[in-house]
Design an enzyme around this catalytic site. Structure first.
Site, PDB file in Angstrom:
ATOM      1  N   GLY A  43     -19.692  17.007  -6.022  1.00  0.00           N
ATOM      2  CA  GLY A  43     -20.642  16.200  -5.274  1.00  0.00           C
ATOM      3  C   GLY A  43     -21.505  17.104  -4.407  1.00  0.00           C
ATOM      4  CD  GLN A  48     -22.942  19.394   0.727  1.00  0.00           C
ATOM      5  OE1 GLN A  48     -22.933  18.437  -0.036  1.00  0.00           O
ATOM      6  NE2 GLN A  48     -22.012  20.341   0.700  1.00  0.00           N
ATOM      7  CB  CYS A  88     -17.052  20.870   2.052  1.00  0.00           C
ATOM      8  SG  CYS A  88     -18.785  20.499   2.342  1.00  0.00           S
ATOM      9  CG  LEU A  89     -20.033  22.473  -3.446  1.00  0.00           C
ATOM     10  CD1 LEU A  89     -21.215  21.934  -4.247  1.00  0.00           C
ATOM     11  CD2 LEU A  89     -19.376  23.639  -4.174  1.00  0.00           C
ATOM     12  CG  HIS A 130     -16.708  15.156   0.938  1.00  0.00           C
ATOM     13  ND1 HIS A 130     -15.766  15.998   1.487  1.00  0.00           N
ATOM     14  CD2 HIS A 130     -17.853  15.874   0.839  1.00  0.00           C
ATOM     15  CE1 HIS A 130     -16.339  17.181   1.724  1.00  0.00           C
ATOM     16  NE2 HIS A 130     -17.597  17.136   1.333  1.00  0.00           N
ATOM     17  CD  GLU A 131     -20.667  14.785  -1.635  1.00  0.00           C
ATOM     18  OE1 GLU A 131     -21.586  15.214  -0.911  1.00  0.00           O
ATOM     19  OE2 GLU A 131     -19.747  15.510  -2.051  1.00  0.00           O
ATOM     20  CG  HIS A 134     -21.976  16.067   3.293  1.00  0.00           C
ATOM     21  ND1 HIS A 134     -21.962  17.159   4.128  1.00  0.00           N
ATOM     22  CD2 HIS A 134     -21.101  16.354   2.297  1.00  0.00           C
ATOM     23  CE1 HIS A 134     -21.110  18.063   3.655  1.00  0.00           C
ATOM     24  NE2 HIS A 134     -20.572  17.607   2.543  1.00  0.00           N
TER      25      HIS A 134
HETATM   26 ZN    ZN Z   1     -19.150  18.487   1.403  1.00  0.00          ZN
END
Ligand code: ZN
Length: 165
Positions: A43, A48, A88-89, A130-131, A134
Site C-alpha cells: 500500500g 508518502q 511502513c514504506l 494503515h493507509e 496516512h
Molecule cells: Zn505506511
C-alpha cells in the site's frame, strides 16, 4: 515521484479531498502503484510521495489487481480485533505487532470516479486502515507507548544519522 521518509513533516499532513478525479489524479495513482511495486509494499498513500490528497493505492499481493482509493472513509469497523506485524514504506526496517479491527467497511471512489462501498477483512482490511491513517497524518508507530516507539525507531534513526526525540 519519490518516497517521503519518517520523520518528514509531509507525513503529518491531514490530506485534502480530491475535487476532480481527472487525468492528473489517474497519473498520480499510476505512478504511486509503480513506486509501491518497486518498493515491495502492499500500500502507498499520497502523503508518502508528498501529495496533499485523500488518495491511496493498494496491491494485496503480486497476483492481485492494484486498487485505487480516492476520498475514502471507513464507515464501520468490527468489534473483533486482530494482531499483525505491521510496517511502513516510509519507515523501512521497522516492524511491530499492532492490534486493529479485523474487518472494515469502506466507502471510496476509484480512479474513474465510480463510488463503492465494500467490506474487507484480514490483510486487506489491515492495509486499508494503515493507509487511511496516512491520510490523517497518523503513522502505525503512533499507536505504541513513547518508550516502545523510541526503542523501535532507534536503529532506524541511528542508521540515518537522525537524532531521536
Ligand atoms: Zn505506511
Amino acid at each position: 515521484m519519490e518516497m517521503v521518509f519518517y520523520p518528514n513533516d509531509l507525513l503529518r499532513v491531514k490530506t485534502k479531498q480530491v475535487e476532480n478525479i481527472d487525468d492528473k489524479i489517474r497519473d498520480y495513482a499510476k505512478k504511486m502503484i509503480e513506486l509501491m511495486d518497486i518498493s515491495g509494499g502492499v500500500g502507498l498513500a499520497a502523503p508518502q510521495v508528498g501529495l496533499d490528497l485523500a488518495l491511496f493505492v493498494v496491491r494485496e499481493n503480486k497476483m492481485a489487481r492494484p486498487l485505487v482509493f480516492i476520498n475514502p472513509s471507513i464507515i464501520e469497523t468490527s468489534y473483533e480485533l486482530s494482531s499483525y506485524k505491521e510496517g511502513c514504506l516510509s519507515i523501512p526496517g521497522v516492524y511491530y505487532d499492532l492490534m486493529r479491527p479485523k474487518a472494515v467497511v469502506i466507502n471510496f471512489h476509484d480512479e474513474n470516479g465510480k463510488s463503492f462501498t465494500i467490506e474487507n477483512s484480514d490483510f486487506l482490511a489491515r492495509i486499508i486502515q494503515h493507509e487511511m491513517d496516512h491520510l490523517n497524518g497518523v503513522l502505525f508507530i503512533d499507536y505504541y507507548e513513547e518508550k516502545l516507539k523510541n526503542k523501535l525507531l532507534k536503529p532506524y534513526m541511528r542508521e540515518r544519522g537522525l537524532k531521536a526525540k
